[in-house]
Scaffold this motif. Structure first.
Motif, PDB file in Angstrom:
ATOM      1  N   ASN A 121       0.698  -1.100  -0.140  1.00 43.86           N
ATOM      2  CA  ASN A 121      -0.084   0.025  -0.007  1.00 43.86           C
ATOM      3  C   ASN A 121       0.887   1.258   0.048  1.00 43.86           C
ATOM      4  N   ALA A 122       0.418   2.233  -0.205  1.00 44.09           N
ATOM      5  CA  ALA A 122       0.941   3.772  -0.401  1.00 44.09           C
ATOM      6  C   ALA A 122      -0.109   4.815  -0.469  1.00 44.09           C
ATOM      7  N   GLY A 123       0.668   5.829   0.028  1.00 44.22           N
ATOM      8  CA  GLY A 123      -0.173   7.150   0.405  1.00 44.22           C
ATOM      9  C   GLY A 123       0.451   8.243   0.916  1.00 44.22           C
ATOM     10  N   PHE A 124      -0.192   8.909   1.789  1.00 38.17           N
ATOM     11  CA  PHE A 124       0.615   9.884   2.389  1.00 38.17           C
ATOM     12  C   PHE A 124       0.444   9.685   4.044  1.00 38.17           C
ATOM     13  N   HIS A 125       1.122  10.142   4.867  1.00 38.11           N
ATOM     14  CA  HIS A 125       1.339  10.220   6.237  1.00 38.11           C
ATOM     15  C   HIS A 125       1.177  11.540   7.011  1.00 38.11           C
ATOM     16  N   THR A 126       0.339  11.516   7.900  1.00 36.55           N
ATOM     17  CA  THR A 126       0.323  12.790   8.875  1.00 36.55           C
ATOM     18  C   THR A 126       0.362  12.577  10.398  1.00 36.55           C
ATOM     19  N   VAL A 127       0.740  13.438  11.043  1.00 33.39           N
ATOM     20  CA  VAL A 127       0.839  13.202  12.495  1.00 33.39           C
ATOM     21  C   VAL A 127      -0.434  14.133  13.182  1.00 33.39           C
ATOM     22  N   VAL A 128      -1.172  13.627  14.134  1.00 29.94           N
ATOM     23  CA  VAL A 128      -2.290  14.120  14.391  1.00 29.94           C
ATOM     24  C   VAL A 128      -2.312  14.575  15.884  1.00 29.94           C
ATOM     25  N   ASP A 129      -2.569  15.851  16.431  1.00 26.70           N
ATOM     26  CA  ASP A 129      -2.305  16.014  17.873  1.00 26.70           C
ATOM     27  C   ASP A 129      -3.970  15.633  18.321  1.00 26.70           C
ATOM     28  N   VAL A 130      -3.803  14.771  19.528  1.00 19.74           N
ATOM     29  CA  VAL A 130      -5.125  14.480  20.294  1.00 19.74           C
ATOM     30  C   VAL A 130      -5.005  14.982  21.794  1.00 19.74           C
ATOM     31  N   SER A 131      -6.093  14.754  22.547  1.00 19.98           N
ATOM     32  CA  SER A 131      -6.413  14.985  23.731  1.00 19.98           C
ATOM     33  C   SER A 131      -5.203  14.304  24.636  1.00 19.98           C
ATOM     34  N   GLY A 132      -4.766  15.099  25.719  1.00 20.83           N
ATOM     35  CA  GLY A 132      -3.729  14.456  26.412  1.00 20.83           C
ATOM     36  C   GLY A 132      -2.384  14.640  25.998  1.00 20.83           C
ATOM     37  N   GLY A 133      -2.260  15.365  25.137  1.00 11.36           N
ATOM     38  CA  GLY A 133      -0.832  15.652  24.672  1.00 11.36           C
ATOM     39  C   GLY A 133      -0.307  14.661  23.757  1.00 11.36           C
ATOM     40  N   ARG A 134      -1.025  13.574  23.293  1.00 12.94           N
ATOM     41  CA  ARG A 134      -0.730  12.311  22.677  1.00 12.94           C
ATOM     42  C   ARG A 134      -0.719  12.925  21.273  1.00 12.94           C
ATOM     43  N   ARG A 135       0.199  12.245  20.334  1.00 17.64           N
ATOM     44  CA  ARG A 135       0.150  12.173  18.994  1.00 17.64           C
ATOM     45  C   ARG A 135      -0.104  10.824  18.142  1.00 17.64           C
ATOM     46  N   LEU A 136      -1.074  11.151  17.180  1.00 18.44           N
ATOM     47  CA  LEU A 136      -1.521   9.641  16.382  1.00 18.44           C
ATOM     48  C   LEU A 136      -0.690   9.625  15.147  1.00 18.44           C
TER      49      LEU A 136
ATOM     50  N   GLY B 208     -13.081   1.536   5.236  1.00 24.74           N
ATOM     51  CA  GLY B 208     -13.762   2.492   5.794  1.00 24.74           C
ATOM     52  C   GLY B 208     -13.271   2.867   7.023  1.00 24.74           C
ATOM     53  N   CYS B 209     -12.338   2.272   7.263  1.00 23.23           N
ATOM     54  CA  CYS B 209     -11.559   2.839   8.780  1.00 23.23           C
ATOM     55  C   CYS B 209     -10.345   3.491   8.685  1.00 23.23           C
ATOM     56  N   VAL B 210     -10.114   4.573   9.321  1.00 24.81           N
ATOM     57  CA  VAL B 210      -8.874   5.229   9.046  1.00 24.81           C
ATOM     58  C   VAL B 210      -7.737   4.568   9.890  1.00 24.81           C
ATOM     59  N   LEU B 211      -6.632   4.291   9.421  1.00 25.70           N
ATOM     60  CA  LEU B 211      -5.402   3.645   9.802  1.00 25.70           C
ATOM     61  C   LEU B 211      -4.771   4.434  10.742  1.00 25.70           C
ATOM     62  N   SER B 212      -4.798   4.360  12.152  1.00 23.91           N
ATOM     63  CA  SER B 212      -3.915   5.059  12.716  1.00 23.91           C
ATOM     64  C   SER B 212      -3.270   4.441  14.008  1.00 23.91           C
ATOM     65  N   THR B 213      -2.257   4.832  14.544  1.00 17.27           N
ATOM     66  CA  THR B 213      -1.534   4.170  15.445  1.00 17.27           C
ATOM     67  C   THR B 213      -0.779   5.136  16.498  1.00 17.27           C
ATOM     68  N   GLN B 214      -0.421   4.521  17.807  1.00 16.06           N
ATOM     69  CA  GLN B 214       0.189   5.243  18.716  1.00 16.06           C
ATOM     70  C   GLN B 214       1.763   4.738  18.258  1.00 16.06           C
ATOM     71  N   VAL B 215       2.691   5.556  18.397  1.00 20.21           N
ATOM     72  CA  VAL B 215       3.965   5.259  18.129  1.00 20.21           C
ATOM     73  C   VAL B 215       5.077   5.640  19.110  1.00 20.21           C
ATOM     74  N   LYS B 216       5.963   4.799  19.308  1.00 25.63           N
ATOM     75  CA  LYS B 216       7.015   4.734  20.186  1.00 25.63           C
ATOM     76  C   LYS B 216       8.383   4.410  19.760  1.00 25.63           C
ATOM     77  N   PHE B 217       9.324   5.561  19.767  1.00 21.30           N
ATOM     78  CA  PHE B 217      10.518   5.190  19.270  1.00 21.30           C
ATOM     79  C   PHE B 217      11.731   4.849  20.089  1.00 21.30           C
ATOM     80  N   ASP B 218      12.512   4.003  19.794  1.00 19.87           N
ATOM     81  CA  ASP B 218      13.702   3.535  20.456  1.00 19.87           C
ATOM     82  C   ASP B 218      14.846   4.045  19.920  1.00 19.87           C
ATOM     83  N   ARG B 219      15.376   5.270  20.056  1.00 14.30           N
ATOM     84  CA  ARG B 219      16.198   5.684  19.216  1.00 14.30           C
ATOM     85  C   ARG B 219      17.721   5.157  19.475  1.00 14.30           C
ATOM     86  N   GLU B 220      17.886   4.533  20.428  1.00 19.98           N
ATOM     87  CA  GLU B 220      19.229   3.911  20.422  1.00 19.98           C
ATOM     88  C   GLU B 220      19.299   2.704  19.612  1.00 19.98           C
TER      89      GLU B 220
END
Length: 328
Positions: free
Chosen positions: A63-78, A92-104
């Motif tokens: 699949n392919a398209g475009f990615h956005t980052v959305v600010d939601v309540s509680g200071g979180r980002r989706l 018909g559903c929006v594909l959204s995820t909570q993301v956590k990065f392990d930079r190391e």
């Protein structure tokens, strides 16, 4: 602006592990050998998911398209991925995820959101193979148009990062049988519309592959939809000596061996994967990124701002992460 919001996501990523539901491993891969995703600063992305069994229509999930980052309540980002081309019908559903990065560890964990709505809860772990630079092209026309296509024809995305590329083409969402029918899966669509029409359209109108940039001007396919895994080197998708490419200020024109001319609009241009570089030749001026087609600032186009050097790719035999990092 889109480049700032997408900065953490930019680069070439390899899927290590998917759990669905969480705690039950559905698939697991060594780094660099599973599904591949390339994310551009402008927001464009392409994800190539080709099953080991090429005859599996249900397993094709590129699949392919475009990615956005959305600010939601509680200071979180989706993280929200709008799929424009998809080998599976829209649900018909929006594909959204909570993301956590392990930079190391250069690992990203994506947890489906909201929990338990529209789909089984899942979590994926991706490792970054390279942080950049990135180039991204968007297919705007094919001439002559493919046989049996819809009025709008096909769209596609061709992205490059470091020494890798991904390429996907198909009818945009809302067009054709697969992309124009809202249902839960390919199996459901086959039950509704018939097995033969669905499979004929998937094989005839959809393309997906990923591969290596062996050198500027030399692109070799490593994995392709509908074809079995190749034991040796894959076929060349592009060789500069063929003279199959031409450039305008904002487009790349690719003439295929079958005579079809594809016009690709430049959306990010952090590297030139097409032009061989002579040590004594001066660098040519980069192409200009075309304006974004979307009104949303998050998906606006820009010249690639990804760094010129990223993390090195893990060894092919590297072990997958024991568990994706869970978002809070």
């Amino acid at each position: 602006a889109a480049p700032q919001k997408n900065a953490q996501y930019v680069g070439a990523w390899s899927l290590l592990k998917r759990e669905e539901p969480v705690g039950s491993t559905l698939e697991e891969h060594p780094a660099g050998e599973g599904p591949i995703r390339i994310q551009a600063p402008s927001g464009l992305f392409a994800e190539i998911r080709v099953p080991a069994q090429p005859e599996s229509f249900a397993g094709q999930a590129s699949n392919a398209g475009f990615h956005t980052v959305v600010d939601v309540s509680g200071g979180r980002r989706l993280s929200v991925r709008h799929r424009v081309v998809d080998f599976r019908p829209p649900t018909g559903c929006v594909l959204s995820t909570q993301v956590k990065f392990d930079r190391e560890a250069e690992v990203m964990g994506e947890l489906s959101h909201p929990k338990g709505r529209c789909r089984n809860e899942y979590i994926e772990a991706w490792t970054r193979l390279a942080a950049g630079p990135v180039a991204a092209l968007e297919l705007v026309s094919e001439h002559p148009p493919p046989q049996g296509g819809s009025g709008r024809g096909r769209t596609g995305y061709w992205l490059f990062c470091s020494d890798r590329f991904v390429r996907i083409i198909g009818p945009p969402v809302g067009e054709g049988l697969v992309a124009g029918t809202c249902c839960g899966s390919v199996e459901q669509l086959e039950a509704l519309a018939g097995v033969r029409p669905v499979r004929d359209e998937l094989r005839g109108a959809y393309e997906a592959c990923w591969g290596r940039i062996e050198a500027p001007g030399r692109l070799r396919v490593a994995r392709q939809a509908w074809l079995p895994v190749c034991a040796g080197p894959g076929h060349l998708l592009y060789e500069a000596s063929s003279g199959a490419l031409a450039f305008t200020q904002t487009e790349v024109i690719h003439r295929l061996p079958n005579g079809v001319e594809q016009r690709w609009r430049v959306r990010d241009w952090g590297l030139d994967p097409f032009t061989p570089v002579s040590p004594s030749a001066p660098l040519s001026a980069p192409l200009a990124a075309a304006p974004a087609a979307e009104d949303d600032d998050d998906s606006s186009s820009s010249r690639s701002s990804s760094p010129s050097s990223g993390s090195s790719a893990p060894e092919p035999g590297a072990a997958a992460a024991p568990h994706p990092p869970l978002p809070p």
